[in-house]
Design a protein around this motif. Sequence first.
Motif, mmCIF file in Angstrom:
data_model
loop_
_atom_site.group_PDB
_atom_site.id
_atom_site.type_symbol
_atom_site.label_atom_id
_atom_site.label_comp_id
_atom_site.label_asym_id
_atom_site.label_seq_id
_atom_site.Cartn_x
_atom_site.Cartn_y
_atom_site.Cartn_z
ATOM 1 N N ASP A 128 38.355 31.432 40.090
ATOM 2 C CA ASP A 128 37.056 31.697 40.702
ATOM 3 C C ASP A 128 36.261 32.571 39.734
ATOM 4 O O ASP A 128 36.450 33.788 39.679
ATOM 5 C CB ASP A 128 37.246 32.391 42.047
ATOM 6 C CG ASP A 128 35.939 32.536 42.813
ATOM 7 O OD1 ASP A 128 36.009 32.711 44.038
ATOM 8 O OD2 ASP A 128 34.853 32.513 42.187
ATOM 9 N N ALA A 129 35.375 31.992 38.973
ATOM 10 C CA ALA A 129 34.645 32.708 37.919
ATOM 11 C C ALA A 129 33.789 33.830 38.482
ATOM 12 O O ALA A 129 33.712 34.925 37.906
ATOM 13 C CB ALA A 129 33.777 31.713 37.144
ATOM 14 N N ALA A 130 33.135 33.568 39.644
ATOM 15 C CA ALA A 130 32.263 34.589 40.229
ATOM 16 C C ALA A 130 33.070 35.801 40.680
ATOM 17 O O ALA A 130 32.693 36.960 40.434
ATOM 18 C CB ALA A 130 31.482 34.003 41.395
ATOM 19 N N ALA A 131 34.207 35.524 41.353
ATOM 20 C CA ALA A 131 35.052 36.621 41.828
ATOM 21 C C ALA A 131 35.644 37.386 40.655
ATOM 22 O O ALA A 131 35.737 38.623 40.671
ATOM 23 C CB ALA A 131 36.166 36.078 42.719
ATOM 24 N N LEU A 132 36.032 36.657 39.609
ATOM 25 C CA LEU A 132 36.599 37.299 38.436
ATOM 26 C C LEU A 132 35.561 38.196 37.749
ATOM 27 O O LEU A 132 35.868 39.315 37.317
ATOM 28 C CB LEU A 132 37.099 36.235 37.463
ATOM 29 C CG LEU A 132 37.842 36.750 36.225
ATOM 30 C CD1 LEU A 132 39.097 37.500 36.627
ATOM 31 C CD2 LEU A 132 38.176 35.601 35.289
ATOM 32 N N ALA A 133 34.314 37.721 37.654
ATOM 33 C CA ALA A 133 33.254 38.516 37.031
ATOM 34 C C ALA A 133 32.971 39.782 37.838
ATOM 35 O O ALA A 133 32.764 40.872 37.283
ATOM 36 C CB ALA A 133 31.982 37.670 36.901
ATOM 37 N N LEU A 134 32.944 39.619 39.180
ATOM 38 C CA LEU A 134 32.711 40.775 40.057
ATOM 39 C C LEU A 134 33.819 41.796 39.899
ATOM 40 O O LEU A 134 33.573 43.007 39.763
ATOM 41 C CB LEU A 134 32.618 40.317 41.514
ATOM 42 C CG LEU A 134 32.559 41.425 42.574
ATOM 43 C CD1 LEU A 134 31.317 42.281 42.386
ATOM 44 C CD2 LEU A 134 32.586 40.825 43.970
ATOM 45 N N LEU A 135 35.063 41.309 39.881
ATOM 46 C CA LEU A 135 36.211 42.195 39.767
ATOM 47 C C LEU A 135 36.224 42.913 38.416
ATOM 48 O O LEU A 135 36.544 44.103 38.323
ATOM 49 C CB LEU A 135 37.495 41.381 39.949
ATOM 50 C CG LEU A 135 38.752 42.159 40.340
ATOM 51 C CD1 LEU A 135 38.524 42.970 41.599
ATOM 52 C CD2 LEU A 135 39.922 41.199 40.534
ATOM 53 N N THR A 136 35.857 42.201 37.364
ATOM 54 C CA THR A 136 35.796 42.802 36.025
ATOM 55 C C THR A 136 34.745 43.910 35.977
ATOM 56 O O THR A 136 34.988 44.997 35.418
ATOM 57 C CB THR A 136 35.469 41.720 34.980
ATOM 58 O OG1 THR A 136 36.465 40.702 35.025
ATOM 59 C CG2 THR A 136 35.416 42.315 33.586
ATOM 60 N N ALA A 137 33.586 43.648 36.579
ATOM 61 C CA ALA A 137 32.508 44.656 36.593
ATOM 62 C C ALA A 137 32.921 45.889 37.392
ATOM 63 O O ALA A 137 32.706 47.034 36.969
ATOM 64 C CB ALA A 137 31.234 44.046 37.160
ATOM 65 N N LEU A 138 33.525 45.655 38.562
ATOM 66 C CA LEU A 138 33.983 46.779 39.381
ATOM 67 C C LEU A 138 35.076 47.571 38.662
ATOM 68 O O LEU A 138 35.111 48.806 38.725
ATOM 69 C CB LEU A 138 34.508 46.273 40.729
ATOM 70 C CG LEU A 138 33.455 45.829 41.746
ATOM 71 C CD1 LEU A 138 34.120 45.192 42.960
ATOM 72 C CD2 LEU A 138 32.625 47.044 42.191
ATOM 73 N N GLY A 139 35.969 46.835 37.978
ATOM 74 C CA GLY A 139 37.039 47.499 37.254
ATOM 75 C C GLY A 139 36.512 48.400 36.153
ATOM 76 O O GLY A 139 37.010 49.514 35.949
ATOM 77 N N GLN A 140 35.473 47.953 35.432
ATOM 78 C CA GLN A 140 34.903 48.764 34.368
ATOM 79 C C GLN A 140 34.188 49.998 34.921
ATOM 80 O O GLN A 140 34.293 51.098 34.379
ATOM 81 C CB GLN A 140 33.934 47.932 33.525
ATOM 82 C CG GLN A 140 33.485 48.637 32.243
ATOM 83 C CD GLN A 140 34.669 49.063 31.376
ATOM 84 O OE1 GLN A 140 35.489 48.222 30.992
ATOM 85 N NE2 GLN A 140 34.776 50.356 31.107
ATOM 86 N N SER A 141 33.465 49.801 36.043
ATOM 87 C CA SER A 141 32.798 50.947 36.688
ATOM 88 C C SER A 141 33.832 51.966 37.157
ATOM 89 O O SER A 141 33.647 53.183 36.990
ATOM 90 C CB SER A 141 31.969 50.469 37.879
ATOM 91 O OG SER A 141 30.917 49.640 37.451
#
Length: 395
Positions: A128-141
């Motif tokens: 799931d590219a959208a979920a993966l992108a969201l998770l990556t952004a949250l992880g960096q924050s």
Amino acid sequence: MASTTNLSALGEYIVLGLSQALSVSRASLFTFDREREMFCRLSSLGPQPQGVGYDKLPASHPLPLQLSSTRRILRRAEWADCPADGPAAGMRDTLEALQAETCVPFVTKGRLIGFAALGKPGIGEKDDAAALALLTALGQSAANALDNALLYEDLHRSQTLMRRTDRLRSLEIIAGGFAHEIRNPLTSIKTFIQLAPERKDDPEFIREFSKVVLDDVYRIERLIQEILDYARYMEPKLTEEDLNEIVSSCVYFIEVKADSRGIKIEKDLAPDLPRVMLDRQQIKQVLLNLLLNAMDAIGGSGGRLRVRTHKLMKPGGKVWSQIEIEDTGQGISETNLEHIFDPFFTTKHESGEHEGTGLGLTIAHQIIQEHHGEIQVKSTEGIGTTFYVNLPALP
């Protein structure tokens, strides 16, 4: 997440944010403890397995090693088929015990400072590219916020340790100084006790030596009291105060004594002086100490004692309040000036009860430091001395 430096609260925010973003009901957050070289569970959501290996993972554990190596989100498909006796078996067993489907690393400045193990539904095996992108952004924050909070905790711990170390060193100096200062008074008392039986019929000896012994007893009492005042640290109880009013109160207290010595007091208080958060009694103790010292420096032949307040502008636009206490006394030599805040350093060498103990300015310096302020001194021999007490004003 970016607005808090409290590590425990931040852990709760991160777990809650990740859980809500991915609609999971189970999550664990681990952060790296540098002193123990292991990742410790900081916060969690839902029931968690208990025991060694689930609350603390050594840095050499396969799971943090994998996350540190790849620096990317780890999904169930990457550990589910690990052989039971392979090097990654520990990673699989831990994640299965945590009932995790996804593991998010928190990487900052090229190092792993923590990770989150998230339960179902997670990203799972579906790309799931959208979920993966969201998770990556949250992880960096989360990584950035955790890094800030960990730095803040390290700074706070270091400051506490430095303060404790400085205090122990000061008490060590004070213990040595006390032993030195008390030796002479004890010698005179001991001598009097030894000679008294033989000289009991000599009224002049008894009268004169009694005065000496009494002065020495007073000196020992004063030394003990000042050491107790210094050692018994009292955290300032801050209230919003008008510094001009406190200065006026202290000047009023010494006016009669000053007048009897022919000392003229000049008072010049700034009408626009900002209000300050301070411990009223502690600051009065500092000011009275400085004022009485100034009168002692002037002596009994008359002179001038000037007390002024100013509004100061520090670099960066910060506003401070300043108290200036200037005397026309004998001044302090350049050699002595750098030692005046040291424990047991004194320029007062009168005999008897009024001899200086050398702790008054040490205690004053300590109080001003605890108020995050500054105490400075300028002096010229034969002309006089000026003390400056600077305190940060209310915003």
